[in-house]
Design a protein around this motif. Structure first.
Motif, PDB file in Angstrom:
ATOM      1  N   GLN A 158      57.243  -0.746 -60.178  1.00 12.07           N
ATOM      2  CA  GLN A 158      58.563  -0.153 -60.403  1.00 12.07           C
ATOM      3  C   GLN A 158      58.493   1.309 -59.998  1.00 12.07           C
ATOM      4  N   LEU A 159      59.562   1.811 -59.401  1.00 12.52           N
ATOM      5  CA  LEU A 159      59.544   3.199 -58.910  1.00 12.52           C
ATOM      6  C   LEU A 159      60.925   3.815 -58.989  1.00 12.52           C
ATOM      7  N   GLY A 160      60.986   5.046 -59.476  1.00  8.22           N
ATOM      8  CA  GLY A 160      62.200   5.850 -59.368  1.00  8.22           C
ATOM      9  C   GLY A 160      63.205   5.665 -60.502  1.00  8.22           C
ATOM     10  N   PRO A 161      64.156   6.603 -60.563  1.00  9.55           N
ATOM     11  CA  PRO A 161      65.142   6.627 -61.656  1.00  9.55           C
ATOM     12  C   PRO A 161      66.104   5.436 -61.629  1.00  9.55           C
ATOM     13  N   GLU A 162      66.479   5.016 -60.408  1.00  4.61           N
ATOM     14  CA  GLU A 162      67.223   3.755 -60.308  1.00  4.61           C
ATOM     15  C   GLU A 162      66.171   2.752 -59.906  1.00  4.61           C
ATOM     16  N   PRO A 163      65.546   2.160 -60.884  1.00  3.36           N
ATOM     17  CA  PRO A 163      64.245   1.556 -60.609  1.00  3.36           C
ATOM     18  C   PRO A 163      64.267   0.468 -59.533  1.00  3.36           C
ATOM     19  N   ILE A 164      63.401   0.640 -58.577  1.00  4.57           N
ATOM     20  CA  ILE A 164      63.115  -0.400 -57.590  1.00  4.57           C
ATOM     21  C   ILE A 164      61.935  -1.189 -58.130  1.00  4.57           C
ATOM     22  N   THR A 165      62.131  -2.487 -58.272  1.00  5.66           N
ATOM     23  CA  THR A 165      61.054  -3.269 -58.889  1.00  5.66           C
ATOM     24  C   THR A 165      60.497  -4.269 -57.897  1.00  5.66           C
ATOM     25  N   LEU A 187      52.339   1.765 -49.235  1.00  4.66           N
ATOM     26  CA  LEU A 187      53.111   1.560 -50.464  1.00  4.66           C
ATOM     27  C   LEU A 187      52.776   0.167 -50.967  1.00  4.66           C
ATOM     28  N   PRO A 188      51.755   0.040 -51.795  1.00  5.49           N
ATOM     29  CA  PRO A 188      51.248  -1.289 -52.124  1.00  5.49           C
ATOM     30  C   PRO A 188      52.236  -2.073 -52.995  1.00  5.49           C
ATOM     31  N   CYS A 189      52.892  -3.041 -52.388  1.00  9.45           N
ATOM     32  CA  CYS A 189      53.835  -3.918 -53.077  1.00  9.45           C
ATOM     33  C   CYS A 189      53.574  -5.360 -52.661  1.00  9.45           C
ATOM     34  N   ILE A 190      53.989  -6.276 -53.509  1.00  8.15           N
ATOM     35  CA  ILE A 190      53.907  -7.685 -53.140  1.00  8.15           C
ATOM     36  C   ILE A 190      54.964  -7.983 -52.088  1.00  8.15           C
ATOM     37  N   ASP A 191      56.139  -7.421 -52.269  1.00 11.06           N
ATOM     38  CA  ASP A 191      57.245  -7.680 -51.360  1.00 11.06           C
ATOM     39  C   ASP A 191      57.380  -6.538 -50.363  1.00 11.06           C
ATOM     40  N   ALA A 192      57.328  -6.859 -49.094  1.00 10.56           N
ATOM     41  CA  ALA A 192      57.300  -5.830 -48.048  1.00 10.56           C
ATOM     42  C   ALA A 192      58.591  -5.027 -48.021  1.00 10.56           C
ATOM     43  N   SER A 193      59.727  -5.674 -48.242  1.00 16.08           N
ATOM     44  CA  SER A 193      60.991  -4.938 -48.178  1.00 16.08           C
ATOM     45  C   SER A 193      61.100  -3.973 -49.355  1.00 16.08           C
ATOM     46  N   GLN A 196      59.309  -0.910 -48.416  1.00 16.74           N
ATOM     47  CA  GLN A 196      60.117  -0.083 -47.511  1.00 16.74           C
ATOM     48  C   GLN A 196      61.139   0.736 -48.294  1.00 16.74           C
ATOM     49  N   ARG A 197      61.778   0.115 -49.266  1.00 24.50           N
ATOM     50  CA  ARG A 197      62.768   0.836 -50.076  1.00 24.50           C
ATOM     51  C   ARG A 197      62.100   1.933 -50.897  1.00 24.50           C
ATOM     52  N   MET A 198      60.957   1.636 -51.422  1.00 20.82           N
ATOM     53  CA  MET A 198      60.247   2.671 -52.187  1.00 20.82           C
ATOM     54  C   MET A 198      59.894   3.853 -51.286  1.00 20.82           C
ATOM     55  N   HIS A 199      59.420   3.526 -50.088  1.00 25.54           N
ATOM     56  CA  HIS A 199      59.037   4.568 -49.144  1.00 25.54           C
ATOM     57  C   HIS A 199      60.210   5.508 -48.875  1.00 25.54           C
ATOM     58  N   GLU A 200      61.365   4.923 -48.618  1.00 26.77           N
ATOM     59  CA  GLU A 200      62.555   5.732 -48.329  1.00 26.77           C
ATOM     60  C   GLU A 200      62.957   6.569 -49.541  1.00 26.77           C
ATOM     61  N   THR A 201      62.817   5.981 -50.708  1.00 24.13           N
ATOM     62  CA  THR A 201      63.215   6.690 -51.927  1.00 24.13           C
ATOM     63  C   THR A 201      62.309   7.893 -52.185  1.00 24.13           C
TER      64      THR A 201
ATOM     65  N   ALA B 260      59.337   7.941 -68.726  1.00 23.29           N
ATOM     66  CA  ALA B 260      59.117   9.042 -67.780  1.00 23.29           C
ATOM     67  C   ALA B 260      59.210   8.569 -66.348  1.00 23.29           C
ATOM     68  N   THR B 261      58.966   7.270 -66.139  1.00 21.04           N
ATOM     69  CA  THR B 261      59.017   6.763 -64.757  1.00 21.04           C
ATOM     70  C   THR B 261      60.445   6.694 -64.253  1.00 21.04           C
ATOM     71  N   LEU B 262      61.401   6.845 -65.142  1.00 15.27           N
ATOM     72  CA  LEU B 262      62.816   6.802 -64.746  1.00 15.27           C
ATOM     73  C   LEU B 262      63.388   8.208 -64.541  1.00 15.27           C
ATOM     74  N   MET B 263      62.527   9.208 -64.660  1.00 12.45           N
ATOM     75  CA  MET B 263      62.990  10.588 -64.529  1.00 12.45           C
ATOM     76  C   MET B 263      62.434  11.207 -63.248  1.00 12.45           C
TER      77      MET B 263
END
Lengths: 368, 368, 368, 368
Positions: A158-165, A187-193, A196-201, B260-263
């Motif tokens: 999970q990453l970011g305030p609008e969480p990408i999971t 960006l180690p994720c199970i799902d490649a897309s 990509q979204r995490m990278h952009e974020t 904190a991961t959401l901030m």
């Protein structure tokens, strides 16, 4: 014991962000374990800075130099020691930090604890750079565990305030090829897309001179049942103690973790059933641990990584010399999100804890 | 080291659910600390079973008997030892557990690790009953800390699948009267009506032969800045190692924790400002810890307690002797939610960790 | 860590000479080891006071009460805890010791370290009585080792100012019947007439209100090669750390010990030869240890026990309250020579150290 | 924990005789201690090989390279790490040692414990060369102690089969100039003519292809009363654990040591008297330690160093490959007597133990 951990596998970590070198000693590893130094370096490179546009621009080869403990590619039973030279040092970036503690950093607490002789450059011993020696120990532990069939992997869950999971690790078990693909991704994720979204974020936050936090999930497959000890040396305590040693980690949970508080006992309990003539647990809410001891299902845990405290935006701070409020803009080179580089560190922490538990015999029947 | 914890304040916990007694030794406490045994017993009574309709019907006075280390109401510098006799033992309740491991319990992992000579009665050494000796140590630590002005308190922050949430401890600082009122409540909450709703929800789950989990939040006020050590002996590691030793704890977080991961960094970083001529942090996202070291703001942490695995409903299990699937109904006496009794245990864990850090001088300037 | 010892087998000792009880916890013993409680009590009785005219007249049954860790005569994998009630307490004998430190005792150092709240009665935690819990741990360790064929025995090798010397343990290996005969003797010697002479010498010193010291020699037969770890956890360090924890021990040596300094290398080196197809050492100057690690020959060590500081003669001391010189006559009940009762304590120390080393896997090949 | 020692001052030692480097990490030293690197190097030079005709001809500058923990000449509170490069390596000298274990060395026990992957060159991790990192830690500890007025010194008290004995340290107290003169001597003795006789005796043994042992005596002046902890962390246990980690040490004694067994209590007890308004002990049979705790008189201890096992004479050994008896002539370069170079190592061991005890607060009154 501060920068030491482990019960039977004792790791001592040393170095500062801008000291001549960083490194570790590892005491207690049995003799005769083959260590593939190329694979170890490859593991370290996953954590090394400068390899991606989501990481700091500090460039460090992080080349490991073994000083002791390895002979002809095998552990020789003596303590292992290894160092990494610090090369791309710009201490002048940090000169004003002696006066102006950075919010969210250890500058202020270090000033209180260590006084005028503390090393402020790059955060000194509190720098995330000190996770590199942990990865040396962890990379060795990973190889020792792999030789026993145990495979450890992590991803950004999970990453970011609008969480990408990302997809959850539980209940699906990934095969080795899938795990290697995750590890190979910056960006180690199970799902490649999702990656990509995490990278952009992350790049977006970086462009806004800000930073992001993330949840890292880690799994250990094929862990034998019976590892860990009661109470304060259960697997949760063992892993948590190391994981909270990673700068920026503010939470650690196992299995359903905090989510378990939203379940009823009838739902959370993992039932036993017979499979191939042995007791088996088809569901894994427990994250592979019961009573602190591994139960044979995959060991799953997560750690919360706070947003990088170093941000390009001006922040409120104080001038410790002038005794007045001031504004501070953090210079130096930093990751807008440390999660990508923290993924191998989570694997390292997990490997050290599991190997240590394997080498510790407390109470185990028939050990004599 | 299993049932031992601490660096300078070394605690060794012993006993099983149905052994003659349970207890602990505490090595390293300075001489001359006054110990009020009545207050200590009152603290233990908050954890003791049988005092409420939300707890097990097992009745144990949990009367502490001091064996050593205390002379005329003060620590004498020698190790403290104390025991609590087990009285209301019904081992026959547990006889079938040798064959039928209870889901969610350590019965199965204990069978693997300790073999046929393990003590199955009441979960043996894995029983929640072993938190009583931790409360002896913690109750003593709490008194030692109070003498230094440090006050520790906990409450149930969240309970049940449709979560009932108490008021947060952060950012308001409660005064001593408020903290005492919380502690006096069988359902320790800041808000009395929340306590009432939690009480009803637990009784409802109990009537449905099921159990609930909860999040416990703990705060330490007036902790001096500079406690804790880098990396693996930071305050997070110290508290987590003990907290995960409490049966049923599956997650531990500090400050904003997983939140904190959401901030963003700009939001999460606690700015410094001058107050009364000293650096001050008016906001406390960090939970009072920076770089593993206390920074002077209240130390705040939470632990996730899973729903009690012992439930009255039939569950799927296996017969270890007959090697076949079976159904199991857990008898014995159990709490439908252990959170109310776990609240003082969280305080005890926190007190032990903080006092241990205070007694440990690693790296601290001018200690010599 | 003070009154704790051990790496994998962690022993915590508690109690004072006149506290309600003394005891220990023992963490890390594997499950399933049979413990014969009668034999354990018999072992403790060898150390117990009041059984001989060469020992103190304080009478203590030293009956062990097990609190935890043993189920149906076997270790169950949980920490063992055991206590011995103190019964024949005469604290009034010691009231003046708060003012008048006894020469050769810890009264003075305890006053400095622990201040006014120290327990002075009978020496508090510094009393030789605290070797009883060490003998509980050691007696259990002895049984665990015997199940592996390892036999430990000790005797008084030398006693008194005109030294009476027993036969040396090296190079003769005694058989089990001989070792049992030594243990059964209140003055444990290989040679019965030596025991008689020592007995008379002790009684003579007692009649002169004086006390004697002695050298105790201890042997462990059939110790497997490969135990112990390099440097600070070599067998010498492991045994010495525990042996110096016994009150009154002022020297520890292994093999030829200080006598080795009178030999040349060509004389002291134990040559290897083949025997039954295996490397063998027919001579044992090394005392069974090379490089800190056992080599398969009997492990032999000695400890110097100083003359009992409690003597009936008047001695020079100071009055801590009146700040002036004074004379002191030690009352209370004491051994004119503690060596006879220290013999089983030496065996206990040796057993704890060897068992701990066996349970510790540091560096050992093929442990994984 | 093998090559680690210390409770609060944790030292991890690593390296092998012919590894790329040897070194140590030192965790727990307070920030702000000034370290004079030139004096530290001078201290190490006293131990370094190649400086005298009584030492090995191996030449190693033993130049310390600090990697971390020191900033601008002061400890910075982070772990200290330092390495010494190995330069004059001749591994081929040792190739046959894989087959032919040297009598008196750890070759055989290392083979058993670590198997085929052990490092045989120069004894690997068992080499006396590993005392160099101990001297790094000890040299730092000595400077920290000197800043508190504590002075540690050692000399060769006795050497050879027809023992040459130096003047005893007790009861005379040497002044700083005398201590410095002793340290400056390649054969550190109080009496210069004794040093000369010892020198000749060593050269004589060397010419006969043989080796000698010795007793080293060490004193610490001005140690504050109250250091050390009861039982297993008494000063005797603390010093002995480190001293027995020095290769070749076979005995350790304090004060009168084994000689105390030849005294009566009335003779051995050190009486108290008032001096300058404080309790004082004019006689020091106890070696400055009562009940494991320092009492204010000089701390005096001795260690027995066996004759160097490496001798030029042919010795009986076995061929581990051919499974037959054989003769062995040790090549390589060795000291005919290690005592001269072991003198600073004894000082280092003593300094580490005392500083560790100072940093440990177990039970001490008013520490909070």
């Amino acid at each position: 014991m501060a920068s030491m951990c482990g019960d039977s596998l004792r790791i001592s970590i040393f170095g500062q962000s801008h000291s001549p070198a960083i490194g570790c000693s590892i005491d207690g590893l049995p003799a005769g374990i083959p260590i593939d130094l190329d694979r170890l370096q490859a593991f370290l490179n996953r954590r090394a800075p400068g390899s991606s546009d989501t990481s700091t621009t500090r460039r460090e080869a992080d080349a490991v130099e073994f000083i002791a403990g390895i002979t002809e590619g095998h552990t020789n039973g003596a303590p292992i020691a290894a160092i990494i030279r610090n090369r791309d040092m710009r201490s002048s970036d940090y000169s004003e930090l002696r006066r102006l503690p950075r919010p969210g950093h250890a500058d202020w607490t270090a000033a209180i604890k260590y006084g005028e002789h503390r090393d402020v450059a790059g955060g000194g011993h509190f720098s995330g750079r000190l996770t590199a020696p942990l990865c040396i120990a962890g990379g060795i532990a990973l190889q020792a565990l792999e030789a026993r069939g145990i495979k450890i992997a992590a991803h950004i869950a999970q990453l970011g305030p609008e969480p990408i999971t990302d997809e959850p690790l539980n209940p699906v078990e990934l095969d080795e090829a899938q795990l290697d693909a995750i590890a190979a991704n910056p960006l180690p994720c199970i799902d490649a897309s999702t990656a990509q979204r995490m990278h952009e974020t992350i790049l977006q936050a970086k462009s806004e001179l800000d930073s992001l936090g993330a949840v890292i999930e880690c799994v250990a497959y094929n862990v034998p049942a019976g590892l860990g000890d009661p109470m304060f040396d259960g697997m949760e305590s063992r892993i948590a103690r190391i994981a909270f040693g990673i700068p920026g980690v503010k939470g650690v949970e196992f299995g359903e973790g905090f989510g378990a508080t939203l379940m009823r006992g009838s739902e959370h309990n993992d039932p036993f059933c017979m499979q191939d003539g042995r007791p088996h647990m088809a569901i894994n809410h427990a994250g592979g641990i019961l009573g602190g001891i591994t139960c044979g299902t995959p060991l799953i845990w997560r750690m919360a990584v706070k947003p990088t405290p170093s941000i390009g935006k001006p922040q409120h701070s104080v001038d410790l010399d002038a005794h007045r409020d001031t504004k501070l803009t953090v210079r130096g080179r930093h990751d807008p999100c440390i999660a990508p580089r923290a993924v191998p560190v989570a694997e390292a922490a997990c490997a050290c804890a599991i190997l240590d538990a394997m080498l510790t015999s407390t109470g185990t029947q028939r050990i004599l």
